[in-house]
Design a protein around this motif. Structure first.
Motif, PDB file in Angstrom:
ATOM      1  N   GLU A  32      29.763  40.187  47.748  1.00 31.18           N
ATOM      2  CA  GLU A  32      29.886  39.129  46.758  1.00 31.18           C
ATOM      3  C   GLU A  32      30.853  39.575  45.677  1.00 31.18           C
ATOM      4  O   GLU A  32      30.735  40.673  45.148  1.00 31.18           O
ATOM      5  N   LEU A  33      31.815  38.740  45.391  1.00 30.35           N
ATOM      6  CA  LEU A  33      32.798  39.043  44.359  1.00 30.35           C
ATOM      7  C   LEU A  33      32.387  38.378  43.063  1.00 30.35           C
ATOM      8  O   LEU A  33      31.968  37.216  43.048  1.00 30.35           O
ATOM      9  N   GLU A  34      32.500  39.112  41.996  1.00 31.72           N
ATOM     10  CA  GLU A  34      32.204  38.557  40.691  1.00 31.72           C
ATOM     11  C   GLU A  34      33.511  38.231  40.004  1.00 31.72           C
ATOM     12  O   GLU A  34      34.447  39.025  40.020  1.00 31.72           O
ATOM     13  N   PRO A  35      33.604  37.058  39.380  1.00 36.56           N
ATOM     14  CA  PRO A  35      34.840  36.693  38.715  1.00 36.56           C
ATOM     15  C   PRO A  35      35.085  37.572  37.485  1.00 36.56           C
ATOM     16  O   PRO A  35      34.152  38.096  36.875  1.00 36.56           O
ATOM     17  N   ASP A  36      36.357  37.772  37.180  1.00 38.63           N
ATOM     18  CA  ASP A  36      36.726  38.518  35.981  1.00 38.63           C
ATOM     19  C   ASP A  36      36.299  37.746  34.743  1.00 38.63           C
ATOM     20  O   ASP A  36      36.301  36.508  34.718  1.00 38.63           O
ATOM     21  N   GLU A  37      35.941  38.487  33.733  1.00 37.62           N
ATOM     22  CA  GLU A  37      35.591  37.859  32.465  1.00 37.62           C
ATOM     23  C   GLU A  37      36.861  37.303  31.835  1.00 37.62           C
ATOM     24  O   GLU A  37      37.939  37.901  31.940  1.00 37.62           O
TER      25      GLU A  37
END
Length: 71
Positions: free
Chosen positions: A63-68
């Protein structure tokens, strides 16, 4: 983060097919034919050894987390 995927050809010991393997971890490759996970062994020749039987459970998913957002 740094993501590197390796793609290689070989014979799958699980489905016994000539197939493409994609690395999912260091020295761990997934067969694109049956979905089985194998460990790459290099001892004069490159061979793949099963580490799990295909179909024994759901395949792990990355799962990839989006950049802040940058302020």
């Amino acid at each position: 983060f740094n993501l590197k995927a390796e793609v290689t050809n070989g014979n799958c010991p699980l489905c016994e097919a000539k197939t493409i393997f994609v690395s999912i971890y260091q020295n761990v490759y997934r067969c694109m034919q049956c979905g089985g996970d194998t460990e790459q062994k290099v001892n004069g020749v490159i061979s793949y050894m099963p580490i799990a039987t295909a179909g024994t459970g759901p395949a792990p998913k990355m799962e990839l987390e989006p950049d802040e957002p940058k302020a």
